[in-house]
Design a protein around this motif. Structure first.
Motif, short mmCIF file in Angstrom:
data_model
loop_
_atom_site.label_atom_id
_atom_site.label_comp_id
_atom_site.label_asym_id
_atom_site.label_seq_id
_atom_site.Cartn_x
_atom_site.Cartn_y
_atom_site.Cartn_z
N UNK A 50 71.79 -5.60 -17.20
CA UNK A 50 71.24 -4.28 -16.86
C UNK A 50 71.81 -3.78 -15.54
N UNK A 51 71.87 -4.67 -14.54
CA UNK A 51 72.40 -4.28 -13.24
C UNK A 51 73.89 -3.95 -13.33
N UNK A 52 74.62 -4.68 -14.17
CA UNK A 52 76.05 -4.40 -14.34
C UNK A 52 76.25 -3.02 -14.96
N UNK A 53 75.47 -2.71 -15.98
CA UNK A 53 75.59 -1.40 -16.62
C UNK A 53 75.29 -0.27 -15.64
N UNK A 54 74.28 -0.47 -14.80
CA UNK A 54 73.94 0.56 -13.82
C UNK A 54 75.08 0.77 -12.83
N UNK A 55 75.71 -0.32 -12.39
CA UNK A 55 76.82 -0.19 -11.44
C UNK A 55 78.01 0.50 -12.08
N UNK A 56 78.34 0.15 -13.31
CA UNK A 56 79.47 0.79 -13.99
C UNK A 56 79.20 2.28 -14.20
N UNK A 57 77.98 2.62 -14.53
CA UNK A 57 77.63 4.03 -14.71
C UNK A 57 77.78 4.79 -13.40
N UNK A 58 77.32 4.18 -12.29
CA UNK A 58 77.44 4.84 -10.99
C UNK A 58 78.89 5.05 -10.60
N UNK A 59 79.76 4.15 -11.04
CA UNK A 59 81.20 4.28 -10.75
C UNK A 59 81.91 5.15 -11.78
N UNK A 60 81.15 5.71 -12.72
CA UNK A 60 81.71 6.54 -13.78
C UNK A 60 82.74 5.78 -14.60
N UNK A 61 82.35 4.55 -14.96
CA UNK A 61 83.21 3.69 -15.76
C UNK A 61 82.54 3.42 -17.11
N UNK A 62 83.33 3.11 -18.14
CA UNK A 62 82.75 2.84 -19.46
C UNK A 62 81.80 1.65 -19.40
N UNK A 63 80.75 1.73 -20.18
CA UNK A 63 79.75 0.66 -20.21
C UNK A 63 79.60 0.04 -21.59
N UNK A 64 80.45 0.46 -22.54
CA UNK A 64 80.25 -0.01 -23.91
C UNK A 64 80.92 -1.35 -24.19
#
Length: 286
Positions: A195-209
């Motif tokens: 969950x924390x990894x997905x939040x960080x990737x989203x904040x960096x505007x990176x793919x999360x899939x």
């Protein structure tokens, strides 16, 4: 009639002296066979019961559980707030066990927080919390203080600063027979680190899939330390994008390295010109 009398030894009338006794030869043969059987039995008992006396007597697959447990011990000793990540597993083949036999080395790493000026004290604290049987200690190295310890079965543990606010702790089998290789149990289930990894990737505007790489290590109390890691893709990524998730109090802000706590999870981001890399880690309790 008279005749000359021949002087000298009279010929012996005893039977010829017998050949060397066969009985002595027979006993010598029996003793030799018994000695060989005894040596073979002792060798078999030594292989079965005695611990290995050199690294080459333990293959990589036999040493793998020792390595995994050592990583868990290091994660616990670093503390939940000090542990930054469990590094990816590496099996380096191509070394030589003997001039006639190939080998491989299993290596695992642990990243630990150590702000500039605290490296020795952090290493000393880790050494003090490791098992006494490891005989861990900290001394001077070429580039600063170094931790050295012996996790058993000829598995070496070392730790040294990386110069950017972190320590790198390594667990290394050294070159030995590969055996069946290293096959860790696959990590399953998404924990708070995902969950924390997905939040960080989203904040960096990176793919999360994309599915992250999951790395685990057994904690001494039976829990699992876990790291979820993902390449965040190329292109510029500013640490400022993660500042809201850090609550304004990052653990480490030393560009291109940025780390913060999100609940029980430590998030580490490396945002250099190379593809950004983000890892989220849950450490061992206690």
């Amino acid at each position: 009639m008279s005749g000359a009398v021949q002087t000298g030894w009279a010929p012996s009338s005893d039977p010829a002296t017998p050949a060397p006794a066969r009985r002595g030869r027979r006993w010598l043969l029996v003793a030799t066979v018994l000695w060989a059987v005894l040596l073979a039995g002792l060798a078999w008992m030594s292989v079965r019961d005695d611990p290995p006396t050199v690294r080459e007597q333990r293959s990589v697959d036999e040493a793998a559980p020792v390595v995994d447990r050592a990583v868990g011990e290091l994660a616990r000793a670093a503390g939940a707030a000090g542990l930054l990540e469990l590094g990816p597993v590496r099996v380096d083949a191509g070394c030589r066990v003997t001039p006639f036999a190939d080998g491989a080395a299993l290596r695992r790493e642990v990243g630990v927080l150590a702000p500039a000026g605290t490296e020795r004290s952090v290493l000393t604290g880790i050494a003090d919390r490791l098992p006494a049987t490891w005989r861990a200690g900290v001394g001077p190295g070429l580039d600063g203080p170094e931790l050295r310890a012996d996790a058993g079965d000829f598995v070496a543990v070392e730790g040294r600063p990386t110069g950017d606010g972190r320590l790198r702790l390594t667990v290394d089998t050294g070159c030995r027979p590969l055996g069946a290789g290293y096959h860790p149990k696959p990590a399953t289930g998404a924990g708070p680190e995902a969950t924390a990894l997905t939040a960080a990737l989203s904040a960096l505007d990176r793919p999360t899939d994309a599915a992250p790489e999951l790395v685990t290590a057994p904690c001494p109390d039976g829990a699992l330390a876990r790291t979820a890691r993902s390449a965040a893709g190329s292109g510029p990524a500013a640490p400022d994008a993660l500042a809201p998730l850090a609550g304004g109090t990052p653990l480490l802000d030393n560009p291109p390295v940025y780390a913060y706590r999100a609940g029980d999870v430590t998030v580490l981001a490396e945002l250099g010109p190379d593809p950004a890399r983000v890892a989220a880690t849950v450490g061992c309790p206690g």
